[in-house]
Each structure stands twice: as structure tokens, then as C-alpha cells.
Design a protein around this motif. Structure first.
Motif, short mmCIF file in Angstrom:
data_model
loop_
_atom_site.label_atom_id
_atom_site.label_comp_id
_atom_site.label_asym_id
_atom_site.label_seq_id
_atom_site.Cartn_x
_atom_site.Cartn_y
_atom_site.Cartn_z
N THR A 100 9.12 -3.63 -5.80
CA THR A 100 7.99 -2.75 -5.49
C THR A 100 8.49 -1.38 -5.02
O THR A 100 7.94 -0.35 -5.41
CB THR A 100 7.08 -3.39 -4.42
N LEU A 128 9.43 0.68 -7.98
CA LEU A 128 8.24 1.17 -8.69
C LEU A 128 7.59 2.33 -7.93
O LEU A 128 7.14 3.30 -8.55
CB LEU A 128 7.24 0.03 -8.90
N ILE A 129 7.56 2.23 -6.61
CA ILE A 129 7.01 3.32 -5.80
C ILE A 129 7.85 4.58 -5.98
O ILE A 129 7.32 5.68 -6.14
CB ILE A 129 6.91 2.91 -4.31
N GLY A 144 3.12 5.81 -4.00
CA GLY A 144 4.14 6.46 -4.82
C GLY A 144 3.65 7.74 -5.46
O GLY A 144 3.99 8.84 -5.04
N VAL A 202 1.62 1.07 -5.39
CA VAL A 202 2.53 1.87 -6.22
C VAL A 202 1.91 3.23 -6.56
O VAL A 202 2.54 4.28 -6.38
CB VAL A 202 2.92 1.10 -7.50
#
Length: 121
Positions: A2, A5-6, A69, A65
């Protein structure tokens, strides 16, 4: 995974912020229109994203995300504050206050509009 992905989403958000800010500022000039456009569109998108998560359309992981992100890197609190300071240094106190308070009020409205829109789907 994770966190990776962020980080990747954040890279995209930072690039998108640069592009949007450059396009808007290049056309509209002195006022920090680019920062305002980025922050308002980011607030709208985050409100929509949270609303879609509450509706079960977007997973909490995807919200994390994209919200943390991409949108976290896309929107820019520090640039907004810098713009306010820069305006006061130029003696444009009225414009600085308008930028600070106007951005805040419009940002809350944009987030609320996004949340409301998600609820309509």
C-alpha cells in the motif's frame, strides 16, 4: 504494498499539480489562480472520493491510495500559505486576506459538493 502504491500515486499527483498550476498561472497572471484551481479541484475530488467510499463504490484501500497519495500531493497547503505571505509582502493585504479566507470557504464548499454529488449516484 500500500505504501508503494501511495508513493506512486503521489508522484502522479505532484506532476498533475505542476501541470495544472503552470497552465492556469500562465494564462491568468499575477493572482495565485493556479494554486486556487488546484486546491479547489482537489477538494472537490476528495469530497467525491470520500462520498463514493461511504457509498461502497470505492474501496477504503483505493480511497487511501488516491486520497492520501494522489490528492495529498496534488493539493498544496504550503503553496497556498506562501501565496498569502507573498501577497502581504507586496503590500496587498486585502488580496492576501481574500486569498486566505476565500480559498478556505470555497474549498469547504467544493468538498461538500463532491460529497453531495457522490450521494446522488
Amino acid at each position: 504494498m500500500t505504501a508503494l502504491l501511495i508513493a506512486l500515486a503521489a508522484a502522479g499527483g505532484a506532476a498533475a499539480r505542476f501541470l495544472v498550476d503552470s497552465l492556469v498561472s500562465g494564462r491568468l497572471g499575477r493572482w495565485p489562480w493556479g494554486t486556487l484551481c488546484v486546491n479547489l479541484s482537489g477538494s472537490l475530488a476528495l469530497g467525491l472520493l470520500v462520498g463514493l467510499t461511504l457509498e461502497g463504490v470505492v474501496s477504503p484501500t483505493d480511497r487511501l491510495v488516491v486520497g492520501t497519495g494522489f490528492l495529498g500531493a496534488y493539493t498544496t497547503f504550503s503553496t497556498w500559505m506562501y501565496d498569502c505571505v507573498r501577497l502581504t509582502e507586496q503590500g496587498a493585504w486585502g488580496r492576501a486576506w481574500f486569498n486566505a479566507l476565500g480559498s478556505l470557504m470555497l474549498g469547504v464548499l467544493a468538498a461538500a459538493l463532491g460529497l453531495w454529488t457522490a450521494g446522488q449516484w
